[in-house]
Design a protein around this motif. Structure first.
Motif: not given
Length: 327
Positions: A100-103, A138-140, A148-155
């Motif tokens: 997600v962070a890379e995207q 801001e976009a998020l 933070a609610t994702l299984p592995k966060g931004e990873r």
């Protein structure tokens, strides 16, 4: 993130015709800036093509539209600069191999590279990174996606996202460029009733901030400006004309079956002709009559061959008409 004023969306007799017939046509709309527009219709009814045409990605063939006073199809490039696509299958799919962070970083980099002014590239690297991080946050927040609610966060890998989370991520990436028109396809695909309600609430919040939202769906909410698409049979005026041979009489005019260029002989006429030839064979002019019959046979054979060829052509034209009707 900036909150630009939305783009007004207007269209009159807007249509697109492809090689197999009309994709959509007769579209009319007059939506104010900041509207929530829903393109409603069954799959295969031209919904995605209409979305792409209104965002300057597909050229229409009939009528016109105006997006923030940019007239289509003449100002397609100008419309593309102010309209952003969220998830549109086959056009800008999320990369399943990225996190997600890379995207998000890729989206911010592309937006800065192609949409930002040149002077933005001259800023120090630390300042560019800080600005990109602030814009992503801001976009998020606007898309309602909490990493933070994702299984592995931004990873977390993009392939591991739930359907609604993937929609929020694609919306966040589209909002990085502060568009005046945000468009996304198949909003309610594979969503439960609860998730569908959340998705529409997300789009309403974006529209409330001033951005015009255009979403393709199977069932539109009651408070949206609705554009409905549905498969239609071509009008008689739009059906291709079957070419006619010179001197051909149409069946309606003759009142009986007509072949290309000549009327089909009835059974009594054919029997009378055969009887006449049999009587002629018993007379003194049998040789001359036989020669005449032979010539008639050759002519009939040539005419039959020519008629068969032309009938084949007619069948091909009829097939084309049927094909256009099915399209």
């Amino acid at each position: 993130m900036d909150s630009p004023h939305g783009a007004a969306v207007k269209a009159e007799d807007f249509g697109l015709k492809g090689p197999r017939g009309w994709v959509f046509r007769g579209i009319g709309i007059d939506a104010a800036p900041g509207s929530l527009i829903a393109v409603e219709g069954p799959s295969g009814s031209g919904r995605t093509c209409l979305l792409l045409a209104l965002t300057g990605r597909m050229k229409p063939t009939r009528g016109h539209a105006e997006i923030d006073q940019h007239r289509l199809p003449k100002k397609m490039a100008a419309v593309r600069r102010i309209a952003a696509l969220a998830h549109v299958p086959g056009v800008n799919d999320l990369d399943q191999a990225l996190t997600v962070a890379e995207q998000l970083r890729e989206g911010a980099l592309l937006q800065r590279r192609y949409d930002a002014p040149v002077r933005a590239l001259l800023r120090p690297r630390a300042e560019r990174r800080a600005r990109a991080a602030a814009r992503i946050d801001e976009a998020l927040a606007a898309a309602g996606l909490d990493l933070a609610t994702l299984p592995k966060g931004e990873r977390t890998s993009v392939r591991d996202l739930e359907r609604l989370e993937a929609v929020r991520l694609s919306v966040a990436i589209a909002l990085l460029g502060s568009p005046r028109l945000l468009a996304l396809d198949d909003l309610d695909l594979k969503l439960s009733d609860t998730e569908r309600t959340e998705a529409w609430a997300l789009l309403r919040s974006i529209a409330a901030r001033g951005t015009t939202v255009l979403a393709v769906c199977s069932e539109a909410p009651a408070d949206a400006v609705v554009l409905r698409t549905s498969p239609k049979e071509p009008d008689a005026a739009d059906a291709p004309e079957v070419p006619q041979a010179p001197g051909t009489v149409t069946p309606a005019a003759a009142g009986r079956k007509i072949t290309w260029g000549s009327a089909a002989k009835s059974a009594p006429e054919a029997e009378a002709e055969v009887d006449g030839e049999a009587d002629a064979d018993t007379g003194p002019d049998t040789a001359a009559t036989a020669a005449t019959a032979e010539n008639d046979t050759e002519n009939d054979t040539e005419n039959d061959t020519e008629n068969d060829t032309e009938n084949d052509d007619t069948k091909g034209a009829d097939d084309e008409v049927a094909e256009a009707g099915r399209a």
